[in-house]
Design a protein around this motif. Sequence first.
Motif, PDB file in Angstrom:
ATOM      1  N   ARG A 235      28.313   2.864  22.762  1.00  0.00           N
ATOM      2  CA  ARG A 235      27.206   2.613  23.687  1.00  0.00           C
ATOM      3  C   ARG A 235      26.853   3.884  24.471  1.00  0.00           C
ATOM      4  N   ASP A 236      27.877   4.543  25.046  1.00  0.00           N
ATOM      5  CA  ASP A 236      27.613   5.763  25.812  1.00  0.00           C
ATOM      6  C   ASP A 236      27.104   6.884  24.909  1.00  0.00           C
ATOM      7  N   ALA A 237      27.651   6.956  23.697  1.00  0.00           N
ATOM      8  CA  ALA A 237      27.207   8.005  22.766  1.00  0.00           C
ATOM      9  C   ALA A 237      25.718   7.828  22.458  1.00  0.00           C
ATOM     10  N   ASN A 238      25.282   6.579  22.297  1.00  0.00           N
ATOM     11  CA  ASN A 238      23.863   6.319  22.035  1.00  0.00           C
ATOM     12  C   ASN A 238      22.994   6.720  23.225  1.00  0.00           C
ATOM     13  N   ARG A 239      23.498   6.426  24.424  1.00  0.00           N
ATOM     14  CA  ARG A 239      22.749   6.809  25.641  1.00  0.00           C
ATOM     15  C   ARG A 239      22.570   8.323  25.690  1.00  0.00           C
ATOM     16  N   VAL A 240      23.647   9.044  25.408  1.00  0.00           N
ATOM     17  CA  VAL A 240      23.581  10.509  25.461  1.00  0.00           C
ATOM     18  C   VAL A 240      22.641  11.031  24.377  1.00  0.00           C
ATOM     19  N   GLU A 241      22.751  10.457  23.177  1.00  0.00           N
ATOM     20  CA  GLU A 241      21.890  10.896  22.073  1.00  0.00           C
ATOM     21  C   GLU A 241      20.410  10.736  22.438  1.00  0.00           C
ATOM     22  N   GLN A 242      20.091   9.578  23.021  1.00  0.00           N
ATOM     23  CA  GLN A 242      18.690   9.317  23.396  1.00  0.00           C
ATOM     24  C   GLN A 242      18.216  10.313  24.447  1.00  0.00           C
ATOM     25  N   ALA A 243      19.071  10.588  25.425  1.00  0.00           N
ATOM     26  CA  ALA A 243      18.699  11.529  26.479  1.00  0.00           C
ATOM     27  C   ALA A 243      18.521  12.932  25.913  1.00  0.00           C
ATOM     28  N   LEU A 244      19.405  13.320  25.001  1.00  0.00           N
ATOM     29  CA  LEU A 244      19.325  14.662  24.411  1.00  0.00           C
ATOM     30  C   LEU A 244      18.032  14.841  23.614  1.00  0.00           C
ATOM     31  N   ALA A 245      17.617  13.763  22.966  1.00  0.00           N
ATOM     32  CA  ALA A 245      16.428  13.850  22.125  1.00  0.00           C
ATOM     33  C   ALA A 245      15.163  14.141  22.940  1.00  0.00           C
ATOM     34  N   GLY A 246      15.156  13.725  24.220  1.00  0.00           N
ATOM     35  CA  GLY A 246      13.925  13.894  24.996  1.00  0.00           C
ATOM     36  C   GLY A 246      14.049  14.862  26.163  1.00  0.00           C
ATOM     37  N   ASP A 247      15.119  15.649  26.213  1.00  0.00           N
ATOM     38  CA  ASP A 247      15.325  16.520  27.368  1.00  0.00           C
ATOM     39  C   ASP A 247      15.847  17.872  26.891  1.00  0.00           C
ATOM     40  N   ARG A 248      14.951  18.857  26.863  1.00  0.00           N
ATOM     41  CA  ARG A 248      15.327  20.168  26.317  1.00  0.00           C
ATOM     42  C   ARG A 248      16.378  20.866  27.166  1.00  0.00           C
ATOM     43  N   GLU A 249      16.278  20.676  28.498  1.00  0.00           N
ATOM     44  CA  GLU A 249      17.248  21.326  29.384  1.00  0.00           C
ATOM     45  C   GLU A 249      18.647  20.737  29.148  1.00  0.00           C
ATOM     46  N   LEU A 250      18.686  19.432  28.955  1.00  0.00           N
ATOM     47  CA  LEU A 250      19.971  18.775  28.677  1.00  0.00           C
ATOM     48  C   LEU A 250      20.527  19.258  27.325  1.00  0.00           C
ATOM     49  N   ALA A 251      19.643  19.403  26.354  1.00  0.00           N
ATOM     50  CA  ALA A 251      20.061  19.874  25.028  1.00  0.00           C
ATOM     51  C   ALA A 251      20.616  21.303  25.128  1.00  0.00           C
ATOM     52  N   ARG A 252      20.018  22.114  25.997  1.00  0.00           N
ATOM     53  CA  ARG A 252      20.509  23.490  26.176  1.00  0.00           C
ATOM     54  C   ARG A 252      21.912  23.458  26.797  1.00  0.00           C
ATOM     55  N   GLN A 253      22.075  22.558  27.749  1.00  0.00           N
ATOM     56  CA  GLN A 253      23.399  22.403  28.373  1.00  0.00           C
ATOM     57  C   GLN A 253      24.427  21.937  27.367  1.00  0.00           C
TER      58      GLN A 253
ATOM     59  N   PRO B  54      30.624  16.663  27.847  1.00  0.00           N
ATOM     60  CA  PRO B  54      31.868  17.167  27.235  1.00  0.00           C
ATOM     61  C   PRO B  54      32.543  16.126  26.340  1.00  0.00           C
ATOM     62  N   TRP B  55      32.508  14.876  26.750  1.00  0.00           N
ATOM     63  CA  TRP B  55      33.144  13.823  25.945  1.00  0.00           C
ATOM     64  C   TRP B  55      32.302  13.498  24.714  1.00  0.00           C
ATOM     65  N   HIS B  56      30.992  13.656  24.849  1.00  0.00           N
ATOM     66  CA  HIS B  56      30.133  13.436  23.687  1.00  0.00           C
ATOM     67  C   HIS B  56      30.432  14.491  22.625  1.00  0.00           C
ATOM     68  N   ALA B  57      30.576  15.745  23.069  1.00  0.00           N
ATOM     69  CA  ALA B  57      30.876  16.831  22.120  1.00  0.00           C
ATOM     70  C   ALA B  57      32.232  16.608  21.455  1.00  0.00           C
ATOM     71  N   ALA B  58      33.178  16.073  22.210  1.00  0.00           N
ATOM     72  CA  ALA B  58      34.527  15.844  21.655  1.00  0.00           C
ATOM     73  C   ALA B  58      34.600  14.569  20.823  1.00  0.00           C
ATOM     74  N   GLY B  59      33.540  13.771  20.851  1.00  0.00           N
ATOM     75  CA  GLY B  59      33.518  12.540  20.047  1.00  0.00           C
ATOM     76  C   GLY B  59      34.388  11.435  20.612  1.00  0.00           C
TER      77      GLY B  59
ATOM     78  N   GLU C  57      24.638  11.325  35.401  1.00  0.00           N
ATOM     79  CA  GLU C  57      25.685  10.607  34.691  1.00  0.00           C
ATOM     80  C   GLU C  57      25.745  11.057  33.225  1.00  0.00           C
ATOM     81  N   ILE C  58      24.568  11.193  32.626  1.00  0.00           N
ATOM     82  CA  ILE C  58      24.517  11.643  31.227  1.00  0.00           C
ATOM     83  C   ILE C  58      25.078  13.051  31.120  1.00  0.00           C
ATOM     84  N   GLU C  59      24.690  13.891  32.066  1.00  0.00           N
ATOM     85  CA  GLU C  59      25.142  15.282  32.081  1.00  0.00           C
ATOM     86  C   GLU C  59      26.675  15.351  32.147  1.00  0.00           C
ATOM     87  N   ALA C  60      27.245  14.464  32.963  1.00  0.00           N
ATOM     88  CA  ALA C  60      28.705  14.458  33.126  1.00  0.00           C
ATOM     89  C   ALA C  60      29.410  14.019  31.849  1.00  0.00           C
ATOM     90  N   LEU C  61      28.706  13.278  31.005  1.00  0.00           N
ATOM     91  CA  LEU C  61      29.335  12.763  29.775  1.00  0.00           C
ATOM     92  C   LEU C  61      29.279  13.748  28.607  1.00  0.00           C
TER      93      LEU C  61
END
Lengths: 186, 226
Positions: free
Chosen positions: B28-46, B18-23, B12-16
């Motif tokens: 709430r969802d932006a915070n979820r994505v930010e938290q996931a990105l902070a702890g997942d290097r593969e997600l950050a690479r994506q 593109p919208w996170h990048a576009a702002g 679900e985070i992965e699917a979001l």
Amino acid sequence: MQSTPDEVLIGRIANGDRLAMQVLYARHHVRVFRFVVRLVRDEATAEDVISEVFLDVWRQAGRFEGRSMVSTWLLAIARFKAISALRRRRDEELDEEAAAAIEDLSDNPATALEKKDKSAMLRKCLAGLSAEHREIIDLVYYHEKSVEEVAEIVGIPENTVKTRMFYARKRLAELLKSEGIERGWP
Amino acid sequence: MNAINEEPEHQEIEALLPWHAAGTLSRRDANRVEQALAGDRELARQYDLVREELIETIHLNETLGPPSARAMEKLFAAIDAEEARAPRHRRWFDLGSRISEFLWSLTPRTLARSAMAAALAILVQAAVIASVVVKEQGSPSGPELASAPNEGSYVLLRFAPQATANDITNFLGAYKAKVVDGPLNMGSPLYRIRLSETKLPKEEVGKIVRQMQSESKIVDFIAAKE
């Protein structure tokens, strides 16, 4: 200086205010044109489509309920008109066109140089996506539409919006791979 | 969706992304994505790949240009023809329009609709950034903003909505960076920032981008621009 909100302009257009129509046109026509030209791949057709889109706005402004942003409403009308224009063209024509867009990737005289330029190749592959995939990529990245807004414009459920975006990006990765650019995803 | 991590939450985070990048995600969802990105290097690479796609999609669309005057001429000729054929009756009492006009007439007070407030915030920030550019250049015309040179190293950057004029001035000063172009889009504007007048090695640009990205109170989005 503060500009008149789109919703106010629509109210004025509903009352036959030509100037409000000109302002709304000036504000949105370039983006709507770009959205349509990316779908129909023909500038003359896209110009005809945007004239029709804004003529619909003139005719139907009184029915605008303000439930969505005006830009979202415009893109939804534009999409409908663009698809109608596409349907008027033969399927074979479209297939040939899509194939040509991909072939261009290797037929360009500057191919060797461009292959080194990942950005240029990425743009060419974006142009080579199907209309469905180009549409969703543009709505999300360029027109800055949320999941809900894309669902409204395209007329599909929100979960389908996310899935379609995923497959558009996957297809993009495949096109890049076929051109020798491996992104390591998906 | 990812071969490495098949957990529904991760998908679900992965699917979001593109919208996170576009702002365009909710806070709430932006915070979820930010938290996931902070702890997942593969997600950050994506996420880096998504940002590349976003930049090139903007670039591709911006190169399309505007339609010719023919489209507008055709539109207004059609409107004239319709009006000549059947003039529309003015709606003398339209509550919706009147409320809308009334609310608008009250601005800039807080009675304005949130969308309008957001648009205003963007304009204010654009003015702040313009003032920063003017101050740096010492000239109100801002020639550097009008004609951005292509040599050197650049990033595309969107300032955080809460960033003040002082924050932006100090931030640009700390990195010896300059705003050379923008806003590039109207929803949540991107600016082209010059990091250096000479071309920096890719690794160094990447390092600066990561440093800038960590200043989340000032930077909402950043990506290197080749």
